[in-house]
Design a protein around this motif. Structure first.
Motif, PDB file in Angstrom:
ATOM      1  N   GLY A 189      43.107  50.066 118.044  1.00 22.31           N
ATOM      2  CA  GLY A 189      43.860  51.301 118.251  1.00 22.31           C
ATOM      3  C   GLY A 189      44.175  52.068 116.990  1.00 22.31           C
ATOM      4  N   VAL A 190      43.477  51.765 115.882  1.00 23.47           N
ATOM      5  CA  VAL A 190      43.678  52.553 114.662  1.00 23.47           C
ATOM      6  C   VAL A 190      43.132  53.965 114.922  1.00 23.47           C
ATOM      7  CG1 VAL A 190      43.053  52.824 112.230  1.00 23.47           C
ATOM      8  CG2 VAL A 190      43.502  50.533 113.159  1.00 23.47           C
ATOM      9  N   PRO A 191      43.935  55.006 114.731  1.00 24.09           N
ATOM     10  CA  PRO A 191      43.454  56.371 114.977  1.00 24.09           C
ATOM     11  C   PRO A 191      42.485  56.804 113.865  1.00 24.09           C
ATOM     12  CG  PRO A 191      45.731  56.412 114.219  1.00 24.09           C
ATOM     13  CD  PRO A 191      45.367  54.975 114.355  1.00 24.09           C
ATOM     14  N   ALA A 192      41.212  56.519 114.087  1.00 28.19           N
ATOM     15  CA  ALA A 192      40.208  56.681 113.047  1.00 28.19           C
ATOM     16  C   ALA A 192      39.016  57.474 113.569  1.00 28.19           C
ATOM     17  CB  ALA A 192      39.743  55.314 112.554  1.00 28.19           C
ATOM     18  N   ALA A 193      38.438  58.287 112.685  1.00 28.89           N
ATOM     19  CA  ALA A 193      37.233  59.053 113.017  1.00 28.89           C
ATOM     20  C   ALA A 193      36.304  59.032 111.811  1.00 28.89           C
ATOM     21  CB  ALA A 193      37.583  60.489 113.390  1.00 28.89           C
ATOM     22  N   VAL A 194      35.026  59.285 112.076  1.00 25.34           N
ATOM     23  CA  VAL A 194      33.972  59.204 111.061  1.00 25.34           C
ATOM     24  C   VAL A 194      33.273  60.552 110.956  1.00 25.34           C
ATOM     25  CG1 VAL A 194      31.700  58.208 110.568  1.00 25.34           C
ATOM     26  CG2 VAL A 194      33.583  56.730 111.315  1.00 25.34           C
ATOM     27  N   ILE A 195      33.048  60.998 109.723  1.00 25.86           N
ATOM     28  CA  ILE A 195      32.270  62.212 109.480  1.00 25.86           C
ATOM     29  C   ILE A 195      31.033  61.836 108.681  1.00 25.86           C
ATOM     30  CG2 ILE A 195      32.236  64.470 108.345  1.00 25.86           C
ATOM     31  CD1 ILE A 195      35.128  64.814 109.024  1.00 25.86           C
ATOM     32  N   ARG A 196      29.874  62.015 109.303  1.00 28.92           N
ATOM     33  CA  ARG A 196      28.590  61.692 108.663  1.00 28.92           C
ATOM     34  C   ARG A 196      28.051  62.951 107.988  1.00 28.92           C
ATOM     35  NH1 ARG A 196      26.672  58.485 114.108  1.00 28.92           N
ATOM     36  NH2 ARG A 196      27.859  56.572 113.689  1.00 28.92           N
ATOM     37  N   MET A 197      28.175  62.961 106.664  1.00 28.40           N
ATOM     38  CA  MET A 197      27.903  64.184 105.922  1.00 28.40           C
ATOM     39  C   MET A 197      26.446  64.309 105.504  1.00 28.40           C
ATOM     40  SD  MET A 197      31.227  64.640 103.460  1.00 28.40           S
ATOM     41  CE  MET A 197      31.109  62.995 102.774  1.00 28.40           C
TER      42      MET A 197
ATOM     43  N   GLY B  77      37.873  57.266 117.297  1.00 31.39           N
ATOM     44  CA  GLY B  77      36.784  56.444 117.789  1.00 31.39           C
ATOM     45  C   GLY B  77      35.447  57.153 117.883  1.00 31.39           C
ATOM     46  N   ARG B  78      35.369  58.365 117.314  1.00 29.94           N
ATOM     47  CA  ARG B  78      34.121  59.133 117.401  1.00 29.94           C
ATOM     48  C   ARG B  78      33.580  59.446 116.007  1.00 29.94           C
ATOM     49  NH1 ARG B  78      34.987  64.186 121.266  1.00 29.94           N
ATOM     50  NH2 ARG B  78      32.737  64.355 120.878  1.00 29.94           N
ATOM     51  N   ALA B  79      32.269  59.648 115.956  1.00 28.02           N
ATOM     52  CA  ALA B  79      31.584  60.033 114.718  1.00 28.02           C
ATOM     53  C   ALA B  79      30.961  61.406 114.914  1.00 28.02           C
ATOM     54  CB  ALA B  79      30.514  59.011 114.355  1.00 28.02           C
ATOM     55  N   PHE B  80      30.972  62.204 113.856  1.00 27.30           N
ATOM     56  CA  PHE B  80      30.463  63.573 113.908  1.00 27.30           C
ATOM     57  C   PHE B  80      29.536  63.833 112.722  1.00 27.30           C
ATOM     58  CE2 PHE B  80      34.644  63.516 115.860  1.00 27.30           C
ATOM     59  CZ  PHE B  80      34.433  64.180 117.068  1.00 27.30           C
ATOM     60  N   ASN B  81      28.444  64.539 112.975  1.00 20.41           N
ATOM     61  CA  ASN B  81      27.564  64.986 111.906  1.00 20.41           C
ATOM     62  C   ASN B  81      28.106  66.284 111.317  1.00 20.41           C
ATOM     63  OD1 ASN B  81      25.969  62.831 112.540  1.00 20.41           O
ATOM     64  ND2 ASN B  81      24.312  64.017 113.461  1.00 20.41           N
ATOM     65  N   LEU B  82      28.064  66.376 109.991  1.00 18.14           N
ATOM     66  CA  LEU B  82      28.572  67.556 109.305  1.00 18.14           C
ATOM     67  C   LEU B  82      27.611  67.968 108.200  1.00 18.14           C
ATOM     68  CD1 LEU B  82      30.928  69.602 108.803  1.00 18.14           C
ATOM     69  CD2 LEU B  82      31.773  67.966 107.097  1.00 18.14           C
ATOM     70  N   GLY B  83      27.206  69.220 108.235  1.00 16.31           N
ATOM     71  CA  GLY B  83      26.367  69.781 107.184  1.00 16.31           C
ATOM     72  C   GLY B  83      26.366  71.287 107.311  1.00 16.31           C
ATOM     73  N   GLY B  84      25.490  71.916 106.564  1.00 16.75           N
ATOM     74  CA  GLY B  84      25.392  73.371 106.618  1.00 16.75           C
ATOM     75  C   GLY B  84      24.697  73.889 107.854  1.00 16.75           C
ATOM     76  N   GLY B  85      23.998  72.989 108.590  1.00 13.10           N
ATOM     77  CA  GLY B  85      23.280  73.402 109.784  1.00 13.10           C
ATOM     78  C   GLY B  85      21.997  74.149 109.453  1.00 13.10           C
TER      79      GLY B  85
END
Length: 360
Positions: free
Chosen positions: A195-203, A267-275
């Motif tokens: 239950g750690v409120p954690a998220a991931v950003i894949r840069m 609990g989610r991971a997101f891709n992040l870039g310039g697109g």
């Protein structure tokens, strides 16, 4: 005074807060009135300048601990007194991971586990946003690319239009890819299991002010520094590899929005870039640098490096929708701003007023 009020008065912990993205996050936090606790080993040359800049600009809002994430007790103590954590500290270079894979593991995996367990045992729900990487998707060797002019393009029309999405299977390559990928998965599982409120950003590739670019990491700034100093730039591979580059101010917007929405996105991971709009090849960047500096950079070529992707463009539709992000800064303008900052910061030769172009 309520417990919630006391919690909001606690500092925000930024591990790796003297680094490139970490110092920009710390600056934003302090500018918005937060106290910031920077936890950094200062192992990357030049980052002391970032720390001194933060202290000079924000004074007592900046607290610094010269600490290593491999020191479990010190890191857990820092985490236990934070209201939120941005976990940016890492061994960041593929090349270094191939030379010292045990150190890479200890920093990126064991260090992240130290942080997560410190949060788990703190007795409070402390949010954490973790900086991951597009390297968790491997070299994308199963996708077909074709060389068009001076850049690789995806043959698949969906990938070509939007980039690589979060539904892409994970495929760790190189010790760096393995260590960041393992840490990425630990963060997500601590959200599920504890239950750690954690998220991931894949840069993807972030660039901008306060970047101490080297050949191994931070290539946009590195290329600019070499060109401004009149030194040769080595391109590994054929120079047609494509990345979607993102100005650091837009990356900081995403991290801040992730914290603001952490209860919804935990609990989610997101891709992040310039697109796709900011997807460029190394050769395209060389031409733009020539326009900015008034002279063609000296360029040599060497063999492809292990785990290098011929193409990576992040599909940013999910993170933009979930976090309400705006249109990112255009790469022409952003790279020009970085060049101006480098000239001022490093006392380099001024950028030319009359640009020139070099052929592909």
């Amino acid at each position: 005074m309520t417990a919630r009020t006391i919690f909001r008065q606690l500092p925000v912990l930024v591990t790796g807060g003297a680094g490139f993205i970490g110092s920009n996050i710390a600056d934003r936090l302090a500018s918005e009135g937060h106290d910031v606790h920077i936890f950094d080993a200062l192992s990357r040359p030049g980052v002391e300048r970032n720390l001194n800049w933060l202290k000079s600009k924000h004074g007592q809002r900046i607290r610094f601990t010269h600490g290593d994430v491999r020191d479990e007790a010190s890191l857990a103590a820092a985490a236990s007194e934070a209201q939120a954590v941005f976990h940016m500290a890492a061994q960041v270079a593929v090349t270094t991971s191939l030379v010292t894979p045990r150190d890479d593991f200890d920093i990126n995996v064991r260090g992240t586990l130290h942080l997560l367990d410190g949060l788990r045992t703190s007795g409070r729900r402390i949010p954490v946003v973790f900086a991951s990487t597009n390297k968790v998707y491997g070299d994308l060797a199963d996708l077909e690319f074709r060389l068009e002019d001076d850049r690789y393009e995806a043959v698949d029309p969906e990938v070509r239009a939007h980039g690589i999405g979060e539904d892409r299977p994970l495929d760790f390559h190189t010790p760096y890819g393995c260590s960041k990928g393992a840490a990425d998965q630990y963060v997500l599982d601590y959200a599920r299991s504890f239950g750690v409120p954690a998220a991931v950003i894949r840069m993807s590739c972030v660039y901008g002010q306060r970047q101490m670019g080297t050949e191994d990491q931070g290539w946009v700034a590195h290329f600019l520094i070499r060109a401004l100093e009149g030194e040769e730039i080595t391109l590994y591979g054929d120079g047609a590899q494509v990345r979607d580059i993102l100005d650091v101010s837009d990356a900081v917007d995403a991290y801040m929005a992730a914290w603001s929405n952490i209860d919804r996105i935990a609990g989610r991971a997101f891709n992040l870039g310039g697109g796709p709009a900011n997807a460029i090849s190394l050769r395209q960047l060389m031409r733009h640098i020539a326009e900015l500096t008034g002279r063609a950079p000296k360029v040599s070529y060497s063999d492809w490096r292990a785990g290098d992707q011929r193409y990576f463009v992040a599909d940013t539709r999910t993170i933009q929708r979930e976090l309400g992000l705006g249109t990112p800064r255009g790469w022409h303008d952003g790279v020009a701003a970085l060049a101006d900052w480098l000239v001022e910061e490093r006392a380099l030769a001024p950028v030319a007023a009359d640009p020139i172009r070099i052929p592909a």
